[in-house]
Write a protein that holds these residues in place. Structure first.
Motif, PDB file in Angstrom:
ATOM      1  N   ALA A   9       0.802  -1.228   0.000  1.00  0.00           N
ATOM      2  CA  ALA A   9       0.000   0.000   0.000  1.00  0.00           C
ATOM      3  C   ALA A   9       0.833   1.276   0.000  1.00  0.00           C
ATOM      4  N   THR A  10       2.080   1.202   0.473  1.00  0.00           N
ATOM      5  CA  THR A  10       2.891   2.417   0.519  1.00  0.00           C
ATOM      6  C   THR A  10       3.768   2.576  -0.725  1.00  0.00           C
ATOM      7  N   GLY A  11       3.714   1.585  -1.614  1.00  0.00           N
ATOM      8  CA  GLY A  11       4.506   1.663  -2.846  1.00  0.00           C
ATOM      9  C   GLY A  11       3.797   2.510  -3.896  1.00  0.00           C
ATOM     10  N   SER A  12       4.425   2.613  -5.069  1.00  0.00           N
ATOM     11  CA  SER A  12       3.921   3.488  -6.117  1.00  0.00           C
ATOM     12  C   SER A  12       2.509   3.069  -6.573  1.00  0.00           C
ATOM     13  N   VAL A  13       2.328   1.802  -6.911  1.00  0.00           N
ATOM     14  CA  VAL A  13       1.008   1.325  -7.362  1.00  0.00           C
ATOM     15  C   VAL A  13       0.012   1.333  -6.200  1.00  0.00           C
ATOM     16  N   GLY A  14       0.480   0.919  -5.003  1.00  0.00           N
ATOM     17  CA  GLY A  14      -0.401   0.863  -3.837  1.00  0.00           C
ATOM     18  C   GLY A  14      -0.980   2.225  -3.495  1.00  0.00           C
ATOM     19  N   ARG A  15      -0.137   3.246  -3.502  1.00  0.00           N
ATOM     20  CA  ARG A  15      -0.617   4.594  -3.161  1.00  0.00           C
ATOM     21  C   ARG A  15      -1.638   5.078  -4.179  1.00  0.00           C
ATOM     22  N   GLN A  16      -1.385   4.768  -5.461  1.00  0.00           N
ATOM     23  CA  GLN A  16      -2.343   5.172  -6.499  1.00  0.00           C
ATOM     24  C   GLN A  16      -3.640   4.368  -6.369  1.00  0.00           C
ATOM     25  N   ALA A  17      -3.541   3.128  -5.904  1.00  0.00           N
ATOM     26  CA  ALA A  17      -4.743   2.307  -5.703  1.00  0.00           C
ATOM     27  C   ALA A  17      -5.606   2.885  -4.585  1.00  0.00           C
ATOM     28  N   GLU A  38       5.747   5.718   8.499  1.00  0.00           N
ATOM     29  CA  GLU A  38       4.860   6.848   8.780  1.00  0.00           C
ATOM     30  C   GLU A  38       3.741   6.905   7.728  1.00  0.00           C
ATOM     31  N   LYS A  39       4.106   6.608   6.475  1.00  0.00           N
ATOM     32  CA  LYS A  39       3.114   6.628   5.393  1.00  0.00           C
ATOM     33  C   LYS A  39       1.999   5.609   5.670  1.00  0.00           C
ATOM     34  N   LEU A  40       2.380   4.449   6.173  1.00  0.00           N
ATOM     35  CA  LEU A  40       1.379   3.406   6.452  1.00  0.00           C
ATOM     36  C   LEU A  40       0.468   3.834   7.608  1.00  0.00           C
ATOM     37  N   VAL A  41       1.041   4.488   8.609  1.00  0.00           N
ATOM     38  CA  VAL A  41       0.225   5.010   9.716  1.00  0.00           C
ATOM     39  C   VAL A  41      -0.810   5.986   9.163  1.00  0.00           C
ATOM     40  N   GLU A  42      -0.335   6.874   8.294  1.00  0.00           N
ATOM     41  CA  GLU A  42      -1.231   7.865   7.674  1.00  0.00           C
ATOM     42  C   GLU A  42      -2.382   7.195   6.941  1.00  0.00           C
TER      43      GLU A  42
END
Ligand code: MG
Length: 380
Positions: A9-17, A38-42
């Motif tokens: 989820a914190t990778g390039s495709v995951g964030r766009q998903a 921190e991104k995953l917490v967000e």
């Protein structure tokens, strides 16, 4: 569908998903990542119903992470695979590397729809993935832009109507250079992809054409079509995402934005189409160039066809050797032009025997990595 699970989820495709799901109003019920960040917490905080799984991290990192999110967090690669098996979920697998295979198998065995962005799943574990798909009765929709395009172009087509599949390749940042000119290229130059914004390994894989080679193998497994009916054409503008030749001579092309949110949305909403907030793709002034790939400067593409035709675990060997070679290149321990050399010599020293289960695939993956690492050491 009971909701969307996003792996990587914190990778390039995951964030766009995550972005696409929020835009379409799709309920996110699971988020997984390789490390507690921190991104995953967000992401977890903005999606309070999502179960969270983290594959790695030290004991201390995990403790700190869990104290912020409470009881909905679980740890370990088994926890990620468990999330992928969430009953009735649509699972988007955006994990990078062969670590994504276990989750792919878990999702398909559970009969889930899998939106697959982890191409290594198919390359390293192709026969296992197909068996899990048949056994579980789930669905596999590719997210890779070229395969999404092919999936769309093949809707309603009988297999006998298809002459061949044509994958487009941007050619990467070094298109037009000779083998000798590639000797001195740096990681910074290789990371500057001309048309797609992507993560580290895939940018290097685009520059070597390894990525296109992986995609050829992926297409073979997804669409059950022989390697002699899969073509690669270099198309620097990257606006034609792939083509299908039909037996009557018609050539169908999928044209549009170079924006991963389109294939991500397609994989989530198929067979429906939903509104995305993209401007109409401009056609006026559009120029399209196509050329044959330079197999002398970029021999990795040919190696991928060889690995694919050999079958068994040879595609897994190809993939693992490349991961090691790319990491060495990014760390300045291997020249760019030696990446295919490392792959070729690793393939030559492995048997490519068929792997019957996940453990065997992972063992061959590990062995290939250690062979490749010694090839890297020998190439320096
Ligand atoms: Mg692609």
């Amino acid at each position: 569908m009971s909701g969307l699970v996003i792996l990587g989820a914190t990778g390039s495709v995951g964030r766009q998903a995550v972005e696409v799901a929020d835009l379409l109003g799709v309920h996110i019920v699971g988020l997984a990542a390789g490390r507690p960040s921190e991104k995953l917490v967000e992401l977890a905080e903005s999606h309070p119903d999502a179960a969270v799984a983290v594959a790695g991290g030290s004991g201390e990192e995990r403790e700190r992470f869990a104290s912020r999110l409470g009881g909905r967090v679980s740890f370990g690669s088994e926890a990620v695979a468990e999330l992928a098996a969430t009953s009735g979920a649509l699972v988007l697998n955006g994990i990078v590397g062969s670590a994504g295979l276990a989750s792919t198998l878990a999702a398909l065995s559970a009969g889930n729809r899998l939106a697959l962005a982890n191409k290594e799943s198919l390359v390293a574990g192709g026969p296992l993935v197909r068996a899990a798909l048949e056994r579980g009765g789930g669905e596999l929709i590719p997210v890779d832009s070229e395969h999404s395009a092919l999936h769309q172009l093949l809707q309603g087509r009988a297999p006998g109507e298809v002459e061949s599949l044509v994958l487009t390749a941007s050619g990467g940042p070094f298109r037009g250079r000779s083998l000798a000119e590639l000797e001195a290229v740096t990681p910074e130059q290789a990371l500057a992809h001309p048309t797609w914004k992507m993560g580290g390994r895939i940018s290097i894989d685009s520059a070597t054409l390894v990525n296109k080679g992986l995609e050829v193998i992926e297409a073979h497994l997804l669409f059950d079509i022989g390697f002699d009916r899969i073509e690669v054409v270099v198309h620097p503008q990257s606006v034609v995402h792939s083509l299908v030749r039909l037996v009557d001579g018609a050539l169908l092309a999928h044209v549009g934005h170079t924006d991963m949110r389109v294939p991500i949305a397609y994989a989530i909403t198929h067979p429906e189409r939903r509104v995305l907030d993209l401007p109409p793709f401009p056609l006026a002034g559009l120029r399209l160039d196509f050329e044959s790939p330079d197999l002398e400067a970029f021999p990795a593409l040919d190696l991928a066809y060889r690995a694919g035709r050999a079958g068994g675990s040879m595609p897994a060997v190809f993939n693992a050797a490349d991961e090691v070679a790319v990491a060495a290149f990014l760390q300045g321990r291997l020249g760019f032009a030696s990446i295919p050399t490392v792959i070729e010599s690793t393939m030559a020293s492995m048997s490519g025997a068929f792997a019957g289960d996940l453990a065997e695939v992972m063992a061959i993956d590990a062995e290939s990595r250690s062979v490749a690492a010694s090839m890297v050491a020998g190439a320096c």
